[in-house]
Design a protein around this motif. Structure first.
Motif, short mmCIF file in Angstrom:
data_model
loop_
_atom_site.label_atom_id
_atom_site.label_comp_id
_atom_site.label_asym_id
_atom_site.label_seq_id
_atom_site.Cartn_x
_atom_site.Cartn_y
_atom_site.Cartn_z
N LEU A 152 0.81 -1.21 0.00
CA LEU A 152 0.00 0.00 0.00
C LEU A 152 0.85 1.26 0.00
O LEU A 152 0.47 2.29 -0.58
N TRP A 153 2.01 1.18 0.64
CA TRP A 153 2.87 2.35 0.82
C TRP A 153 3.95 2.45 -0.25
O TRP A 153 4.71 3.41 -0.26
N ALA A 154 4.00 1.49 -1.15
CA ALA A 154 5.05 1.48 -2.15
C ALA A 154 4.76 2.39 -3.34
O ALA A 154 5.68 2.82 -4.03
N ASP A 155 3.47 2.69 -3.58
CA ASP A 155 3.10 3.44 -4.77
C ASP A 155 1.73 4.06 -4.55
O ASP A 155 0.80 3.38 -4.08
N THR A 156 1.56 5.32 -4.91
CA THR A 156 0.26 5.98 -4.75
C THR A 156 -0.83 5.29 -5.58
O THR A 156 -2.02 5.39 -5.23
N GLN A 157 -0.45 4.61 -6.64
CA GLN A 157 -1.45 3.91 -7.45
C GLN A 157 -2.14 2.81 -6.64
O GLN A 157 -3.28 2.43 -6.96
N ASN A 158 -1.47 2.32 -5.62
CA ASN A 158 -2.04 1.25 -4.81
C ASN A 158 -3.07 1.75 -3.80
O ASN A 158 -3.69 0.94 -3.11
N TRP A 159 -3.23 3.05 -3.71
CA TRP A 159 -4.21 3.60 -2.78
C TRP A 159 -5.64 3.47 -3.31
O TRP A 159 -6.60 3.48 -2.55
N ARG A 160 -5.79 3.39 -4.61
CA ARG A 160 -7.12 3.48 -5.23
C ARG A 160 -8.05 2.38 -4.71
O ARG A 160 -9.21 2.64 -4.40
N ALA A 161 -7.54 1.16 -4.60
CA ALA A 161 -8.40 0.06 -4.16
C ALA A 161 -8.86 0.27 -2.72
O ALA A 161 -10.01 -0.06 -2.37
N ALA A 162 -7.99 0.81 -1.86
CA ALA A 162 -8.38 1.09 -0.48
C ALA A 162 -9.47 2.15 -0.43
O ALA A 162 -10.42 2.06 0.37
N ALA A 163 -9.36 3.16 -1.28
CA ALA A 163 -10.39 4.21 -1.32
C ALA A 163 -11.72 3.65 -1.81
O ALA A 163 -12.79 4.00 -1.26
N ILE A 164 -11.69 2.77 -2.80
CA ILE A 164 -12.93 2.17 -3.30
C ILE A 164 -13.56 1.29 -2.23
O ILE A 164 -14.79 1.30 -2.02
N VAL A 179 -10.54 9.83 2.50
CA VAL A 179 -11.60 10.69 3.03
C VAL A 179 -12.45 11.25 1.90
O VAL A 179 -13.68 11.28 1.98
N LYS A 180 -11.82 11.70 0.83
CA LYS A 180 -12.55 12.23 -0.32
C LYS A 180 -13.51 11.19 -0.89
O LYS A 180 -14.66 11.49 -1.21
N ALA A 181 -13.04 9.95 -1.00
CA ALA A 181 -13.89 8.89 -1.53
C ALA A 181 -15.08 8.63 -0.61
O ALA A 181 -16.22 8.44 -1.07
N ILE A 182 -14.85 8.63 0.69
CA ILE A 182 -15.94 8.41 1.65
C ILE A 182 -16.95 9.56 1.57
O ILE A 182 -18.16 9.34 1.56
#
Length: 372
Positions: A106-118, A181-184
């Protein structure tokens, strides 16, 4: 945020089975007003409870969601508010469910944040109107710093320099939180959101943050087990025990720990909040505790005095945990009988009575005011 306008006192529930009605009624009877609920140990037909598979999120696991909703209903019936606190997120599986390995994806690349936000958007869409839910704690004890080059409990100047060099990368915890937070907020504009500090929610983990998050309904949370080698390390019983008050290792040095040092260390959290303009009612001591069989545990629980004086919300770790007895203070200081471990092996409910103990009375005395 009305619930959080006055100090709230509660407990953590990290059980291996979804708690039943009796569990929540017993917790409510202590005077607790809220429970921080982690579901990642619960049985599932998937790889990871609720997420389905942390390696590739494809939507909420519906049977698991139904289990969570039923559990929330039971908590509500007992008069408790609940903070949802996942231990795993997509591309970040909790180490105890990952063969003991720290999952850094999760912390290796900002692209990996998307799934957590969804994932969080999906969950918030479902839970936004549930009367028990008092906050979403986005992830338990994040540690983007661990493989990122910042030492645990590093001096504040080092933390600021580290963050300046990594802002905008996958290790930018405030930016990660901002995206989630934005996604929520796209589906739930009102439910409070709780965020843990970095380095496993360390009390000094917010010190490098240049500012709080922009959302006004955010709660900031830290955990307190320091000095961990003295208070909470399960291997402590294989070596001479540290006294409390007394000398203990911390940040690669020996330091004297007593009430004054506890207050100073937790003060790094409240001092950051004052500088950042975050009021006390937005601050949470989300976990604290010590191994119940450690002789210093009773004295160490004076962390509660410090917390109460600061006027922040708190939740002790843990209430009637059925997977690990180390911080189940109602059990006193003796080892648990074989029946406890046999139930874990069989996947059956914890059979032990909880008679109470002097250790739990220390916490109980401070829980009761919340019920008055």
């Amino acid at each position: 945020m009305a619930f959080w306008a006055t100090p709230q006192r509660g407990a953590n529930s990290f059980n291996r089975l979804p708690p039943g009605q009796g569990y929540f009624q017993a917790l409510s009877a202590t005077g607790a007003s809220w429970v921080r609920l982690a579901y990642d140990k619960w049985p599932t037909g998937e790889v990871d409870f609720l997420i389905g598979n942390a390696d590739g999120y494809r939507g909420l696991a519906i049977p698991d969601l139904q289990t969570l909703l039923a559990t929330l209903d039971r908590a509500h019936q007992a008069g408790l508010k609940v903070v949802i606190a996942p231990l795993s997120l997509p591309l970040m599986r909790w180490s105890q469910n990952n063969g003991g390995r720290f999952d850094d994806r999760l912390w290796a690349d900002t692209q990996n944040w998307r799934a957590a936000a969804i994932f969080w958007q999906d969950l918030a869409r479902t839970l936004r109107d549930h009367p028990a839910v008092a906050a979403y704690n986005l992830v338990n004890e994040p540690a983007p710093e661990r493989h990122g080059g910042l030492a645990e409990h590093a001096p504040q100047a080092d933390g600021h320099a580290w963050y300046a060099a990594r802002q905008g990368t996958g290790r930018d915890l405030p930016a990660f939180y901002t995206q989630v937070v934005k996604a929520i907020r796209e589906v739930d504009p009102h439910t409070p959101i709780m965020v843990d500090a970095g380095w496993y929610a360390a009390a000094d983990g917010f010190s490098y943050w240049p500012a709080p998050l922009a959302d006004p309904n955010v709660l900031y949370s830290v955990h307190m087990y320091e000095p961990w080698k003295a208070t909470s390390d399960p291997s402590m019983f294989n070596r001479p025990l540290h006294a409390y008050p007394g000398l203990a290792p911390f940040a690669e040095h020996q330091q004297f720990w007593g009430k004054a040092r506890v207050a100073d260390y937790l003060g790094s959290f409240t001092r950051w909040a004052r500088r950042a303009g975050v009021p006390p009612q937005h601050l949470v001591l989300g976990e604290f505790g010590c191994l119940r069989r450690w002789p210093g545990c009773g004295a160490y629980l004076d962390v509660l005095d410090v917390t109460e004086q600061a006027g922040v919300h708190w939740a002790f770790y843990a209430f009637r945990e059925d997977a690990w007895d180390g911080m189940d203070y109602e059990l006193g200081t003796r080892p648990v009988p074989w029946a406890y471990w046999k139930a874990i092996e069989a996947g059956t409910p914890d059979p032990l009575p909880r008679p109470g103990s002097p250790l739990f009375e220390i916490i109980q005395r401070r829980l009761k005011p919340a019920a008055q």
